[in-house]
Design an enzyme around this catalytic site. Structure first.
Site, PDB file in Angstrom:
ATOM      1  N   HIS A  27       0.884  -1.033  -0.034  1.00 31.34           N
ATOM      2  CA  HIS A  27      -0.087  -0.121  -0.124  1.00 31.34           C
ATOM      3  C   HIS A  27       0.863   1.256   0.009  1.00 31.34           C
ATOM      4  CE1 HIS A  27      -2.202  -3.422   1.985  1.00 31.34           C
ATOM      5  NE2 HIS A  27      -3.293  -2.819   1.477  1.00 31.34           N
ATOM      6  N   ASP A  40      -8.834   7.258   7.525  1.00 31.70           N
ATOM      7  CA  ASP A  40     -10.187   6.974   7.480  1.00 31.70           C
ATOM      8  C   ASP A  40     -11.125   5.780   7.946  1.00 31.70           C
ATOM      9  OD1 ASP A  40     -10.568   9.746   5.900  1.00 31.70           O
ATOM     10  OD2 ASP A  40      -9.463   8.862   4.449  1.00 31.70           O
ATOM     11  N   GLY A  41     -10.366   4.834   7.588  1.00 32.46           N
ATOM     12  CA  GLY A  41     -10.935   3.562   7.853  1.00 32.46           C
ATOM     13  C   GLY A  41     -11.063   3.250   9.469  1.00 32.46           C
ATOM     14  N   ILE A  82      -9.700   9.473   0.812  1.00 27.10           N
ATOM     15  CA  ILE A  82      -9.772   8.378  -0.098  1.00 27.10           C
ATOM     16  C   ILE A  82      -9.612   7.286   0.811  1.00 27.10           C
ATOM     17  CG2 ILE A  82      -8.234   7.241  -1.876  1.00 27.10           C
ATOM     18  CD1 ILE A  82      -9.114   9.702  -3.072  1.00 27.10           C
ATOM     19  N   HIS A 139      -3.965   3.137  -3.357  1.00 29.02           N
ATOM     20  CA  HIS A 139      -4.517   2.572  -2.053  1.00 29.02           C
ATOM     21  C   HIS A 139      -3.289   1.480  -1.775  1.00 29.02           C
ATOM     22  CE1 HIS A 139      -6.106   1.064   1.737  1.00 29.02           C
ATOM     23  NE2 HIS A 139      -6.124  -0.094   0.967  1.00 29.02           N
ATOM     24  N   ARG A 162     -19.009 -17.919  38.921  1.00 25.89           N
ATOM     25  CA  ARG A 162     -18.540 -16.280  38.878  1.00 25.89           C
ATOM     26  C   ARG A 162     -18.238 -15.702  40.190  1.00 25.89           C
ATOM     27  NH1 ARG A 162     -24.425 -13.137  38.536  1.00 25.89           N
ATOM     28  NH2 ARG A 162     -25.563 -14.503  39.458  1.00 25.89           N
ATOM     29  N   GLU A 218     -17.817  -3.851  24.609  1.00 21.04           N
ATOM     30  CA  GLU A 218     -16.979  -4.752  24.882  1.00 21.04           C
ATOM     31  C   GLU A 218     -15.562  -5.079  24.108  1.00 21.04           C
ATOM     32  OE1 GLU A 218     -20.124  -4.888  24.087  1.00 21.04           O
ATOM     33  OE2 GLU A 218     -20.844  -5.462  26.047  1.00 21.04           O
ATOM     34  N   PHE A 240     -21.483 -12.275  25.099  1.00 20.73           N
ATOM     35  CA  PHE A 240     -21.068 -11.093  24.467  1.00 20.73           C
ATOM     36  C   PHE A 240     -19.413 -10.945  24.132  1.00 20.73           C
ATOM     37  CE2 PHE A 240     -24.673  -9.121  26.820  1.00 20.73           C
ATOM     38  CZ  PHE A 240     -25.517  -9.320  25.902  1.00 20.73           C
ATOM     39  N   HIS A 261     -22.011 -16.214  33.020  1.00 17.79           N
ATOM     40  CA  HIS A 261     -23.258 -16.554  32.411  1.00 17.79           C
ATOM     41  C   HIS A 261     -23.202 -17.499  31.130  1.00 17.79           C
ATOM     42  CE1 HIS A 261     -24.024 -13.367  35.270  1.00 17.79           C
ATOM     43  NE2 HIS A 261     -25.559 -13.349  34.979  1.00 17.79           N
ATOM     44  N   HIS A 299     -29.414 -14.161  25.265  1.00 12.73           N
ATOM     45  CA  HIS A 299     -28.169 -14.133  26.231  1.00 12.73           C
ATOM     46  C   HIS A 299     -27.514 -15.416  26.439  1.00 12.73           C
ATOM     47  CE1 HIS A 299     -29.858  -9.991  26.665  1.00 12.73           C
ATOM     48  NE2 HIS A 299     -28.863  -9.717  27.633  1.00 12.73           N
TER      49      HIS A 299
HETATM   50  C1  LIG Z   1     -11.395  -4.086  10.135  1.00 15.16           C
HETATM   51  C2  LIG Z   1     -10.799  -3.880   8.689  1.00 15.16           C
HETATM   52  N1  LIG Z   1     -11.615  -3.802   7.569  1.00 15.16           N
HETATM   53  C3  LIG Z   1     -11.230  -3.937   6.341  1.00 15.16           C
HETATM   54  C4  LIG Z   1      -9.850  -3.621   6.276  1.00 15.16           C
HETATM   55  C5  LIG Z   1      -9.195  -3.963   4.523  1.00 15.16           C
HETATM   56  N2  LIG Z   1      -8.856  -2.525   4.372  1.00 15.16           N
HETATM   57  C6  LIG Z   1      -7.584  -2.244   4.418  1.00 15.16           C
HETATM   58  S1  LIG Z   1      -7.210  -0.386   4.333  1.00 15.16           S
HETATM   59  C7  LIG Z   1      -8.859  -0.141   3.872  1.00 15.16           C
HETATM   60  C8  LIG Z   1      -9.448   1.188   3.323  1.00 15.16           C
HETATM   61  C9  LIG Z   1      -8.713   2.080   4.412  1.00 15.16           C
HETATM   62  O1  LIG Z   1      -8.750   3.391   4.135  1.00 15.16           O
HETATM   63  P1  LIG Z   1      -8.010   4.490   4.766  1.00 15.16           P
HETATM   64  O2  LIG Z   1      -8.019   4.175   6.248  1.00 15.16           O
HETATM   65  O3  LIG Z   1      -8.452   5.916   4.287  1.00 15.16           O
HETATM   66  O4  LIG Z   1      -6.539   4.160   4.234  1.00 15.16           O
HETATM   67  P2  LIG Z   1      -6.051   4.649   2.906  1.00 15.16           P
HETATM   68  O5  LIG Z   1      -6.778   4.343   1.600  1.00 15.16           O
HETATM   69  O6  LIG Z   1      -6.377   6.543   2.970  1.00 15.16           O
HETATM   70  O7  LIG Z   1      -4.505   4.631   2.918  1.00 15.16           O
HETATM   71  C10 LIG Z   1      -9.596  -1.358   4.197  1.00 15.16           C
HETATM   72  C11 LIG Z   1     -11.090  -1.531   3.717  1.00 15.16           C
HETATM   73  C12 LIG Z   1      -8.949  -3.893   7.249  1.00 15.16           C
HETATM   74  N3  LIG Z   1      -7.648  -3.738   7.128  1.00 15.16           N
HETATM   75  N4  LIG Z   1      -9.280  -3.984   8.479  1.00 15.16           N
HETATM   76 MG   LIG Z   2      -7.832   7.570   3.719  1.00  9.61          MG
END
Ligand SMILES: Cc1ncc(C[n+]2csc(CCOP(=O)(O)OP(=O)(O)O)c2C)c(N)n1
Ligand SMILES: [Mg+2]
Length: 673
Positions: free
Chosen positions: A30, A156-157, A188, A266, A357, A413, A439, A463, A475
């Site tokens: 990436h 962003d993710g 992005i 990306h 418990r 959690e 949970f 539980h 539950h």
């Molecule tokens: C929990 C989770 N879901 C999905 C992914 C797959 N994944 C890796 S990067 C990404 C997009 C992330 O976008 P961003 O955080 O904006 O990174 P950028 O593209 O700006 O480098 C995804 C969906 C992951 N690593 N973790």
């Molecule tokens: Mg991004």
């Protein structure tokens, strides 16, 4: 300080070149995000992050937690500049045996403070680490912990992941002013522009959650510097720096036009001429890209000198504190040794026929007294999951007061588990957290990461079965034990079961289980505990045998006709059934298996002596039958388990309806003959 901005920009370009080139050579990875974030990480490492190059695991160091693990090339590129990775290692990104793994894997000696990859979790670890630093400052008095800053890097993710709500809520509520988070907001993500999925005022959101927020151009070194200064100066709140960054900063396409702000960068190499144009554009040599510019070497040599002075001052301060507080200093050394604490388990007194418990509460109460660096958490269930055994001996954290040792996580959690992971990553503390077993589903991604990182977090799940009763199927865990026991089958990279999972059969076995969990410093441990009271195992039972994972319960007959196998409260049901069988002259052995994983670690002869092949066997589990099928082969007997969701009714009615009675044990075993 006052490094020229031109040098900082050159260093960031150096990181961009290294990151893009490593991905290009690996033919996977990436580059885009890494190139956009380079300016921030470079300013942080060249001017602010306090660490000791000669002593990477210094307890008082600042910590940097990366959330988006896909930005590994940025982190490795940066860590190359400070000598933690060689350029050759960087050039071997993603290859077999290389330390530059596809996503960063916890390795503090090399400056990698956490494993990252599952988006969202990484920044919650930072929240946990910031809590640990506050705790240590309050409980040791060592001034170094009050000077420590925990930095988190989110993208962003991570902001989109639900856990960000929990992490931000906790950090805001607890006023974690030792936490500075940078949000790489580049508009992005993997498959789209962020605006397709996100239409929020992130700054307002974090402000509402109690954070101080700064908004800057994330590719402008001067603005980054100013924002870090301001963020560090914030009192009583965590700080967020939202940096608008340019995805793939400096990238060019094969035709020389801009390749910036493009989703394609990306997760794929820039490729061919696009790569070459980009490297040239950034001032590098596409034929020889793995190098560090001379002025960048000088920048980091200067920083290394500064760090010598910074560390010398901090060590002097720590030394003065240690001289004035020798007992505290010895205690701190013990806490950071990673050794299991010494515990006098004879101080635990268990009631007869108690719920496990409650038996766990008795243990936690003693742990609160004897293990001063233990932090216990609950996701708003402390009086049900009985972590209140711990809470009653201490107080819960609140903003400005970390003198207690209980962490009220609220109903979150996954956040709670990740905060506990962060505490363990920080070091110096022993985190435990409780909630209902059903949970644990909300925590699974964190359990997996704790297991991968080999962190000794303790998970307390109560539980444990349909005997939750009136609350009904939502539950009542059924498949959860089978799920979690899969983690006992999965080995970590040191060949150990990745999690130790214990489901004790009665109150005293619960003490034994807790002692195993506290002694286990190699992996996470999990305790699965009953809501309802359980009849004690027969008098004279040798509970020390729980350490073998499975053992013959006292009162078993020699040369048995049948062996009854279970974990948890079903062992007592088997005991009641055994009584009926014995009345008919059957010779019966009862085996308690609190941990199949641990049992399978024992010598084959021992396993054979407990569960000899060829002898009829009957297993009973409140979970799916598969929970016990590894111990009771179909050719030798049968397993009574639950094959559907549970039902809403008083648990004694459910025991009758679902066949968890002495009478049914008797009838099912009779069918084997
Ligand atoms: C929990 C989770 N879901 C999905 C992914 C797959 N994944 C890796 S990067 C990404 C997009 C992330 O976008 P961003 O955080 O904006 O990174 P950028 O593209 O700006 O480098 C995804 C969906 C992951 N690593 N973790
Ligand atoms: Mg991004």
């Amino acid at each position: 300080m006052a490094n020229p901005i031109s040098v900082l920009n050159h260093a960031a370009d150096n990181i961009r070149i290294l990151a893009a080139s490593a991905v290009e050579k690996a033919k996977s990875g990436h580059p885009g995000g890494a190139m956009g974030g380079a300016d921030f990480i470079n300013v942080l490492y060249s001017e602010y992050l306090n660490y000791d190059p000669a002593n990477p695991t210094w307890a008082g160091r600042d910590r940097f937690f990366l959330d988006p693990g896909h930005m590994a090339p940025m982190l490795y590129g940066q860590l190359c500049l400070i000598g933690k990775y060689s350029l050759d290692e960087l050039a071997n990104l993603r290859q077999w045996g290389s330390p530059t793994t596809g996503h960063p894997e916890f390795d503090p000696k090399r400056g990698v403070e956490n494993t990252s990859g599952p988006l969202g979790q990484g920044h919650a670890y930072a929240v946990g680490a910031a809590i640990a630093a506050k705790f240590l400052a309050a409980h040791t008095g060592n001034p170094t912990f009050a000077k420590e800053t925990v930095y988190a890097y989110i993208s962003d993710g991570g902001v989109q992941e639900e856990i960000s709500q929990g992490a931000a809520r906790i950090a805001g509520t607890l006023g974690l002013d030792n936490l500075v988070m940078f949000y790489d907001s580049n508009d992005i993500q993997l498959s789209t522009e962020t605006k397709v999925v996100m239409n929020e005022d992130t700054a307002a959101k974090y402000r509402a959650l109690g954070w101080e927020v700064f908004e800057i151009n994330g590719n402008d070194a001067a603005q980054i510097r100013k924002a870090i200064e301001a963020a560090k100066a914030v009192k009583g709140k965590p700080a967020l720096i939202i940096g608008k960054c340019i995805m793939g900063k400096g990238a060019l396409k094969e035709d020389g036009s801009s390749y910036e702000r493009n989703c394609k960068t990306h997760g794929a190499p820039l490729g061919g001429d696009a790569y070459k144009n980009t490297i040239k554009n950034l001032g590098g040599d596409p034929e020889n890209p793995f190098r560090i510019f001379d002025d960048v070497k000088e920048l980091y040599a200067r920083r290394a000198e500064e760090l010598k002075q910074i560390c010398a001052d901090r060590y002097a301060e720590e030394k003065a504190w240690a001289a004035a507080n020798p007992e505290k200093a010895a205690q701190q050394a013990e806490w950071f040794s990673g050794k299991a604490p010494k515990i006098d388990w004879s101080k635990v007194s268990q009631k007869e026929n108690d719920a496990t418990r409650s038996a766990s509460a008795a243990c936690l109460s003693v742990l609160a007294e004897q293990v001063p660096n233990m932090i216990c958490a609950s996701a708003d269930l402390s009086n049900s999951d009985k972590t209140d055994g711990f809470l009653k001996k201490t107080t819960a954290f609140q903003a400005g007061d970390f003198s207690g040792a209980f962490f009220q996580a609220g109903v979150a959690e996954l956040t709670m588990a990740c905060c506990c992971i962060g505490m363990a990553l920080h070091g110096g503390v022993i985190p435990a957290c409780g909630t209902f077993f059903v949970f644990s589903d909300y925590m699974k991604p964190a359990i997996r990461m704790a297991a991968l990182m080999e962190l000794p977090v303790k998970f307390i799940w109560t539980h444990d079965a349909f005997r939750v009763g009136e609350d009904g199927p939502t539950h009542e865990p059924v498949e959860q034990e089978a799920q979690i026991r899969l983690m006992e089958k999965l080995k970590n990279h040191h060949g150990k079961n990745s999690v130790l999972v214990l489901r004790p059969a009665d109150a005293k076995e619960t003490t034994a289980a807790w002692s195993l969990a506290m002694a286990n410093t190699d992996t996470p441990s999990a305790l699965i505990l009953s809501r309802q009271n359980i009849a004690d195992l027969p008098a004279g039972n040798d509970y020390s045998q729980a350490a073998k994972g499975g053992y013959i319960v006292a009162g078993s007959d020699a040369n048995p006709d049948v062996i009854l196998v279970a974990s948890g409260s079903e062992v007592s049901t088997l005991e009641a059934g055994a009584k009926l069988l014995r009345e008919e002259g059957k010779k019966v052995r009862v085996v308690s298996v609190p941990s199949e994983g641990l049992f399978r670690q024992q010598p084959k002869e021992y396993q054979q002596s407990v569960l000899p092949a060829g002898v009829k066997k009957f297993g009973m589990t409140a979970g799916l039958p598969v929970t016990l099928q590894g111990l009771v082969p179909e050719s030798e007997g049968a397993v009574w388990g639950l094959e559907s969701f549970g039902f809403s009714a008083p648990y004694k009615v459910l025991d009758e309806k679902l066949g968890y009675t002495a009478q049914n044990v008797y009838e099912q075993v009779k069918k084997l003959f």
